[in-house]
Design a protein around this motif. Structure first.
Motif, PDB file in Angstrom:
ATOM      1  N   ALA A  40       0.831  -1.200   0.000  1.00 37.40           N
ATOM      2  CA  ALA A  40       0.000   0.000   0.000  1.00 37.40           C
ATOM      3  C   ALA A  40       0.864   1.247   0.000  1.00 37.40           C
ATOM      4  N   TYR A  41       0.374   2.269  -0.695  1.00 36.11           N
ATOM      5  CA  TYR A  41       1.049   3.567  -0.701  1.00 36.11           C
ATOM      6  C   TYR A  41      -0.004   4.659  -0.561  1.00 36.11           C
ATOM      7  N   GLY A  42       0.266   5.616   0.335  1.00 44.74           N
ATOM      8  CA  GLY A  42      -0.653   6.720   0.560  1.00 44.74           C
ATOM      9  C   GLY A  42      -1.785   6.382   1.505  1.00 44.74           C
ATOM     10  N   ILE A  43      -1.653   5.275   2.228  1.00 43.08           N
ATOM     11  CA  ILE A  43      -2.688   4.819   3.144  1.00 43.08           C
ATOM     12  C   ILE A  43      -2.026   3.936   4.199  1.00 43.08           C
ATOM     13  N   GLU A  44      -2.547   3.972   5.417  1.00 46.00           N
ATOM     14  CA  GLU A  44      -2.037   3.098   6.477  1.00 46.00           C
ATOM     15  C   GLU A  44      -2.292   1.640   6.091  1.00 46.00           C
ATOM     16  N   ALA A  45      -1.360   0.772   6.453  1.00 42.84           N
ATOM     17  CA  ALA A  45      -1.470  -0.642   6.105  1.00 42.84           C
ATOM     18  C   ALA A  45      -2.763  -1.253   6.625  1.00 42.84           C
ATOM     19  N   GLN A  46      -3.168  -0.895   7.840  1.00 46.01           N
ATOM     20  CA  GLN A  46      -4.397  -1.470   8.407  1.00 46.01           C
ATOM     21  C   GLN A  46      -5.634  -0.980   7.667  1.00 46.01           C
ATOM     22  N   ASP A  47      -5.646   0.292   7.274  1.00 42.83           N
ATOM     23  CA  ASP A  47      -6.772   0.803   6.482  1.00 42.83           C
ATOM     24  C   ASP A  47      -6.847   0.092   5.139  1.00 42.83           C
ATOM     25  N   ALA A  48      -5.684  -0.131   4.519  1.00 43.73           N
ATOM     26  CA  ALA A  48      -5.643  -0.853   3.245  1.00 43.73           C
ATOM     27  C   ALA A  48      -6.191  -2.266   3.423  1.00 43.73           C
ATOM     28  N   ALA A  49      -5.765  -2.943   4.489  1.00 47.61           N
ATOM     29  CA  ALA A  49      -6.247  -4.300   4.765  1.00 47.61           C
ATOM     30  C   ALA A  49      -7.756  -4.302   4.995  1.00 47.61           C
ATOM     31  N   ASN A  50      -8.267  -3.286   5.690  1.00 50.17           N
ATOM     32  CA  ASN A  50      -9.714  -3.196   5.939  1.00 50.17           C
ATOM     33  C   ASN A  50     -10.494  -3.037   4.635  1.00 50.17           C
ATOM     34  N   ILE A  51      -9.977  -2.220   3.706  1.00 53.98           N
ATOM     35  CA  ILE A  51     -10.638  -2.035   2.412  1.00 53.98           C
ATOM     36  C   ILE A  51     -10.626  -3.342   1.625  1.00 53.98           C
ATOM     37  N   VAL A  52      -9.496  -4.027   1.635  1.00 52.91           N
ATOM     38  CA  VAL A  52      -9.377  -5.307   0.931  1.00 52.91           C
ATOM     39  C   VAL A  52     -10.379  -6.314   1.495  1.00 52.91           C
ATOM     40  N   GLN A  53     -10.464  -6.406   2.815  1.00 54.00           N
ATOM     41  CA  GLN A  53     -11.402  -7.346   3.436  1.00 54.00           C
ATOM     42  C   GLN A  53     -12.855  -6.967   3.156  1.00 54.00           C
ATOM     43  N   ALA A  54     -13.156  -5.668   3.179  1.00 61.58           N
ATOM     44  CA  ALA A  54     -14.532  -5.209   2.953  1.00 61.58           C
ATOM     45  C   ALA A  54     -15.006  -5.464   1.531  1.00 61.58           C
ATOM     46  N   THR A  55     -14.071  -5.510   0.578  1.00 59.30           N
ATOM     47  CA  THR A  55     -14.457  -5.684  -0.831  1.00 59.30           C
ATOM     48  C   THR A  55     -14.239  -7.111  -1.340  1.00 59.30           C
ATOM     49  N   SER A  56     -13.778  -8.005  -0.481  1.00 57.36           N
ATOM     50  CA  SER A  56     -13.589  -9.417  -0.860  1.00 57.36           C
ATOM     51  C   SER A  56     -14.830 -10.189  -0.425  1.00 57.36           C
ATOM     52  N   ILE A  57     -15.804 -10.228  -1.300  1.00 65.97           N
ATOM     53  CA  ILE A  57     -17.121 -10.742  -0.939  1.00 65.97           C
ATOM     54  C   ILE A  57     -17.351 -12.162  -1.426  1.00 65.97           C
TER      55      ILE A  57
END
Length: 196
Positions: free
Chosen positions: A152-169
């Motif tokens: 990830a770049y331009g975002i905290e690693a945990q926020d990036a992980a949260n987005i990835v988890q939220a969109t992996s349906i």
């Protein structure tokens, strides 16, 4: 600089993937998804196979879209497109002002990558661009099954992980990437492949 990202359930994410390598001009497809459930737009551009234009062409595609103001994060299916046309994460972030998240099914084998780059122009420069992309972290996207890996770049690693988890349906791969892959392969091959 890390952009603070407020993650809403219906965050709009742009997933980007390339088409199969059937010529020297490679089609790039972007799928804009809302909350990982709704496809809201499709973007398209072209890059040169094994070239150096991926970062510029992607940023032009993103910033030139009517959806640009609503996109909150960009997901890339890997850091290389069209063979070894490498995306510079820092430059893509600086051009778009959007956080960039790289999705990988497996941990990359850096020795194999380094060996493959020897067959191309400027192998050292390409390898340096890959290595400065940042730390690779493991993310579990579904309860059972293999994890994926992200940068990830331009975002905290945990926020990036949260987005990835939220969109992996529907699978361990986030929907924006999965949909972009389906479109890109379907257009070029006449039928989509399952695996993103």
């Amino acid at each position: 600089m890390v952009k603070e990202t407020h993650i809403k359930p219906e965050i709009r994410v742009l997933g980007i993937d390339d088409s199969p390598l059937v010529s020297d001009k490679i089609m790039i497809v972007g799928a804009i998804m809302r909350g990982g459930e709704w496809l809201e737009g499709v973007l398209r551009t072209d890059i040169t196979r094994d070239g150096f234009d991926a970062t510029v062409r992607l940023s032009e595609m993103i910033c030139g879209s009517k959806h640009y103001g609503q996109i909150r994060a960009v997901m890339l299916n890997g850091i290389t497109f069209g063979g070894f046309n490498i995306v510079d994460l820092r430059e893509l972030y600086e051009r778009t002002r959007l956080p960039v998240i790289v999705i990988m099914r497996e941990m990359p084998d850096m020795e194999k990558i380094k060996e493959a780059l020897k067959n191309l122009s400027d192998p050292e420069g390409r390898y340096e661009m890959i290595t400065r992309a940042g730390n690779i972290i493991k993310v579990q996207t579904i309860k059972r099954g293999k994890p994926i890996f992200i940068q990830a770049y331009g975002i905290e690693a945990q926020d990036a992980a949260n987005i990835v988890q939220a969109t992996s349906i529907h699978s361990r791969i986030p929907e924006p990437i999965r949909v972009a892959h389906i479109i890109a392969t379907g257009v070029i091959l006449g039928e989509s492949k399952k695996r993103a």
